[in-house]
Design an enzyme around this catalytic site. Structure first.
Site, mmCIF file in Angstrom:
data_model
loop_
_atom_site.group_PDB
_atom_site.id
_atom_site.type_symbol
_atom_site.label_atom_id
_atom_site.label_comp_id
_atom_site.label_asym_id
_atom_site.label_seq_id
_atom_site.Cartn_x
_atom_site.Cartn_y
_atom_site.Cartn_z
ATOM 1 N N HIS A 436 -6.687 -33.683 -3.950
ATOM 2 C CA HIS A 436 -5.689 -34.623 -3.443
ATOM 3 C C HIS A 436 -6.064 -35.064 -2.035
ATOM 4 O O HIS A 436 -5.938 -34.301 -1.083
ATOM 5 C CB HIS A 436 -4.300 -33.962 -3.483
ATOM 6 N N GLU A 448 -6.165 -31.418 -0.253
ATOM 7 C CA GLU A 448 -5.486 -30.349 -0.999
ATOM 8 C C GLU A 448 -6.302 -30.113 -2.267
ATOM 9 O O GLU A 448 -6.493 -31.041 -3.059
ATOM 10 C CB GLU A 448 -4.067 -30.782 -1.401
ATOM 11 N N ASN A 486 3.285 -33.094 -0.492
ATOM 12 C CA ASN A 486 4.291 -34.053 -0.957
ATOM 13 C C ASN A 486 5.567 -33.375 -1.422
ATOM 14 O O ASN A 486 6.638 -33.977 -1.379
ATOM 15 C CB ASN A 486 3.720 -34.926 -2.079
#
Ligand code: 3H9
Length: 705
Positions: A436, A448, A486
């Site tokens: 990510h 990530e 997130n």
């Protein structure tokens, strides 16, 4: 003498070798060892000159950073620091030559500057990076460096902490000679040649210290830069002040001034936070169940599926790291747009002088655009970067399963969806992992790495090694909706909307966070990312919302009105053609209308409430993430926020910040918000437990690490 510092004599030159792997930090025993060896050299009649060198990969990377915490916690006295050693080196009747490879950083450079001479291999780097730890040089760096390189350069090096190469150092006068070939041989020959020359001690050189007329504009400019680029930081200003002292005071008084400023910085909360970030970044690379000798398959070629904003940024990241990459999409139009975006961004970098046109051409040459899946067959890794839709991602992975070569890593750049579900669309779920990236992917440092249930250890190890090669700071996280970043960001941005619904203004909310030190406020970030992204995610997951839970209203309304953020020229703000934001009365009207429809009576909301609600919602969710072991350590969460979300490093990250506020104080506010605003503020059990025990999040990190 001790094992940390070694001594031998080559003819008439004594060689003192610091041997404190991995980076020859000046840990307890090292300065004492150098001093003892120097003493031995004085007593050794054969010896006419001395070389000081580092074993292994570096000269000396600085003071041992682990020791600072001991001083600030009171378990260790600071004492005289390195000064007695530095004077012994500087006053040695047998001239000392520092032989530099790898890094001469911080205290390492300060040691080198106290020597009579400095020689270095061209690849070596020399710097005073203390400011990155919220410190200033504390062993004479602010006094000796301007005497060697001049005031302006010394300020630049101490204020921003960027090192110079040995070649530049040679031009500046910081290095006396570059050594090609074997360093110790070259250094011994140099030392021998200089053995009988009179030494011009650095502390006695005043020629480059300038006059008040020359210096005054230099200091004014430095302070202006500190104000604009380093607004909240105390160390850069302290570094400037210490160098100013060098220009105004005799050497020994300058040293005292430096010591006072160093002390202030050392005991500041900023330095503690920045040192926390330094170690947290390194801890993040350590995965308890991943053996160090796990075989790592090299990545020689990469493929990216999806040439949108993220795909483009990821392709540039690979190309910048020297890895050829195929960027694949289904439409020629998308590829044309992607190429234009890549060319534009590279051209901007060339215009800003970041790299040359030739480097741009090289990087462009590594990116192959393609409409054909089969161009991905050769790739050692394929990164899927299409928009957030599970059905589409599954289709792509089942196709990749057919075409990717055996052993290829299949990575998804999803920011919210389940890695396990995506992996299940392939016959090789152990090869599937989340990578990510954060937008813009070629700029943001965070990656990530999402570990699925079946992700294999070699794929994990390869991902970590690759991240390092790509220049990213990697954090391994578990699989859940939104992972670490997130998942926490959702409640944070939601809370920003709630605050506005309740009466705060757009300006107030964003300002509260920028004044806290965040790079951008939550609403400006929403505009940057695109409000439709959150809108799409809310739709994808709306079935999971518990019934009756409070939902934010405003962003959906903005999206319905076509206000998608920067890309549509308007979102929370209105943007001109240069993407400069303006407050927009039309947004106030939408807010008023939403408040009326929801029957909300707006109230005055203080900056403190905004700050606490936004930060503590991050912390509360972070505590759940930690308890569920989605993050291995609270410090991993901090790294995610510092490198991926613009959280101020000098506050250490949200979990470190909560620890520094005190978890019982945080919990008290969370409980109040729970009572006022309902179930979304349910205190996380881990927060309650640790607060009850009077502990912080960091207290459980060591047991997990
Ligand atoms: C200072 O000097 C103040 C002075 O003015 C004196 C005042 C009196 N201490 O980064 P890596 C560890 S302030 C302790 O992965 P790389 C690091 O934690 C200091 N430990 O390698 C890691 O441990 P682990 C000024 C240190 O090759 C291992 O070494 N100096 C220190 O990517 C490998 O590190 C600095 O700020 C240290 N000073 O990069 C330099 N340095 O394996 C800070 C490293 O357990 N260091 N470690 O995870 C760096 O910038 C990089 O580490 C360096 C190597 C470029 C040297």
């Amino acid at each position: 003498m001790n094992d940390l510092v070694l001594y031998y004599v080559d003819g008439d030159v004594a060689v003192i070798t610091v041997n404190n792997p991995p980076v020859n930090a000046l840990s307890p025993g090292v300065p004492e060892g150098i001093a003892a060896c120097l003493q031995r050299a004085q007593q050794d009649d054969r010896v006419r000159a001395v070389v000081l060198i580092g074993a292994g990969r570096s000269f000396i990377a600085g003071a041992d950073i682990k020791e600072f915490g001991k001083i600030t916690s009171g378990s260790k006295a600071r004492g005289e620091g390195l000064h007695p050693l530095l004077y012994a080196l500087e006053d040695s009747p047998k001239p000392v030559t520092a032989a530099i490879h790898g890094q001469a950083f911080g205290g390492g450079l300060e040691v080198a500057m106290a020597c009579a001479y400095r020689v270095a291999v061209p690849e070596a780097r020399l710097g005073q990076p203390e400011v990155k730890l919220g410190l200033i040089p504390g062993a004479g760096g602010t006094q000796r460096l301007p005497r060697l390189v001049g005031v302006a350069k010394a300020i630049e090096m101490c204020q921003f902490g960027e090192p110079v190469s040995a070649s530049e150092a040679a031009r500046l006068g910081l290095v006396d000679q570059l050594v090609e070939g074997d360093l110790v041989t070259g250094a011994v020959a140099f030392a021998r040649r200089m053995a009988d020359q009179p030494v011009n001690k650095v502390r006695q050189r005043d020629a480059l210290l300038g006059t008040p007329e020359q210096n005054s504009p230099i200091f004014a400019r430095a302070r202006e830069l500190a104000q604009t680029r380093q607004r909240d930081l105390i160390a850069p200003r302290a570094a400037i002040e210490a160098i100013e002292a060098a220009t105004k005071l005799p050497f020994y008084e300058g040293i005292q001034q430096e010591a006072q400023l160093f002390e202030q910085c050392l005991f500041s909360s900023q330095s503690k936070a920045l040192i926390h970030v330094f170690f947290a970044e390194r801890a993040a690379a350590k995965i308890p169940d991943l053996p160090k000798d796990t075989p790592v398959q090299p990545v020689q070629k990469a493929g990216i599926v999806g040439a949108g904003t993220m795909g483009v940024g990821i392709a540039m990241t690979y190309a910048n790291a020297g890895i050829p990459v195929v960027l694949k999409d289904v439409s020629q139009q998308a590829l044309d747009r992607a190429l234009a975006a890549i060319q534009r961004q590279y051209a901007q970098s060339v215009a800003k002088g970041r790299f040359s046109q030739a480097v741009m051409e090289e990087r462009l040459g590594r990116i192959q655009l393609s409409l054909d899946d089969r161009d991905l067959e050769e790739a050692d890794i394929v990164v899927e970067a299409v928009f957030e839709n599970m059905a589409l991602k599954k289709e792509i992975f089942s196709r990749l399963d057919q075409i990717a070569k055996p052993g290829a890593i299949l990575a998804t750049n999803t920011s919210t969806l389940s890695i396990d579900e995506i992996a299940a669309a392939t016959s090789r779920p152990h090869q599937v992992v989340g990578h990510h990236f954060f937008s813009p992917a070629h700029v943001m440092r965070l990656l990530e790495i999402v570990r699925g249930r079946q992700t294999s250890l070699p794929v994990l190890a390869a991902s970590l090694a690759l991240a390092r090669r790509l220049g990213k700071v990697a954090v391994v996280v578990g699989n859940c909706r939104g992972f670490v970043g997130n998942r926490m960001f959702g409640p944070y941005r939601r809370e920003a909307q709630f605050l506005i619904e309740e009466g705060a203004s757009v300006e107030q909310v964003d300002r509260a966070m920028t004044e806290f030190g965040m790079a951008m406020g939550p609403l400006a970030v929403g505009d940057l990312a695109g409000l439709d992204v959150g809108w799409r995610i809310r739709r994808e997951f709306q079935h999971l919302d518990p019934p009756g839970v409070r939902k934010p209203l405003l962003e959906d309304r903005l999206v319905e009105k076509g206000r998608l953020g920067q890309k549509s020229g308007a979102g929370w703000y209105r943007y001109d053609e240069n993407r400069k934001p303006y407050f927009d009365p039309a947004v106030d009207e939408i807010i008023d209308q939403v408040r009326r429809e929801a029957g909300i009576q707006p109230r005055l909301i203080s900056q403190q409430e905004i700050t606490e609600r936004l930060l503590y919602t991050l912390v509360n969710e972070g505590a759940r993430i930690l308890e569920e072991k989605i993050a291995l350590r609270s410090s991993d969460i901090d790294i995610v926020y510092v490198y991926g979300y613009g959280f101020p490093a000098h506050r250490g990250g949200p979990m470190f910040y909560a620890d520094s506020v005190g978890l019982s104080a945080v919990l008290e506010r969370v409980r109040e918000f729970h009572a006022q605003h309902g179930s979304r503020w349910q205190p996380a059990p881990l927060l309650e437990r640790l607060a009850g025990q009077g502990r912080g999040f960091s207290s459980i990190d060591t047991s997990i690490a």
